[in-house]
Scaffold this active site. Sequence first.
Site, mmCIF file in Angstrom:
data_model
loop_
_atom_site.group_PDB
_atom_site.id
_atom_site.type_symbol
_atom_site.label_atom_id
_atom_site.label_comp_id
_atom_site.label_asym_id
_atom_site.label_seq_id
_atom_site.Cartn_x
_atom_site.Cartn_y
_atom_site.Cartn_z
ATOM 1 N N SER A 60 -0.694 -0.434 6.513
ATOM 2 C CA SER A 60 -0.280 -0.700 5.129
ATOM 3 C C SER A 60 0.719 -1.849 5.004
ATOM 4 O O SER A 60 0.857 -2.426 3.941
ATOM 5 C CB SER A 60 0.304 0.553 4.473
ATOM 6 N N LYS A 96 8.088 0.676 4.064
ATOM 7 C CA LYS A 96 7.596 -0.094 2.916
ATOM 8 C C LYS A 96 8.690 -1.046 2.448
ATOM 9 O O LYS A 96 9.857 -0.924 2.827
ATOM 10 C CB LYS A 96 7.225 0.828 1.741
#
Length: 140
Positions: A60, A96
């Site tokens: 991701s 993230k």
Amino acid sequence: MQNPEPLLLTLDVSLPVAPDAAQCGFPSPAQDYPTEELSLVEHLIRDRAATYFWRAAGRSMQPVIPDGALLIVDRGVRPVPGRIVVAIVDGEYTVKRLHIDPSGQVTLRAENPNYPHLVLPELSEMTVWGVVTFIISPAT
């Protein structure tokens, strides 16, 4: 993600530094001997007691963080918007990019466009565990 590995307080990796810069344009004459040593700890670690290594898993955050990259994470760095963080969301670790919009809505953004951003609902529990300060990945 695997559990973090604490930085050993006795760790100090010093390696030889080549006397000349490696040219990315036209080649220059090479020298065969190093002239000094460089301490990786001195250059990569701000605070040994607050610094951990994490192994990244997943896609991701590609291309910024390749699967399997080694992350240097500092728990003493203030997590400001735009920084890549290790966060705990509802008991699960994730890596993230931190984003906070003007209304205060927190979003953990994936770098890979094939993965959704994680918009935190009001009742979610999120804690920033630490801030990624360096990403070490093998050369391709």
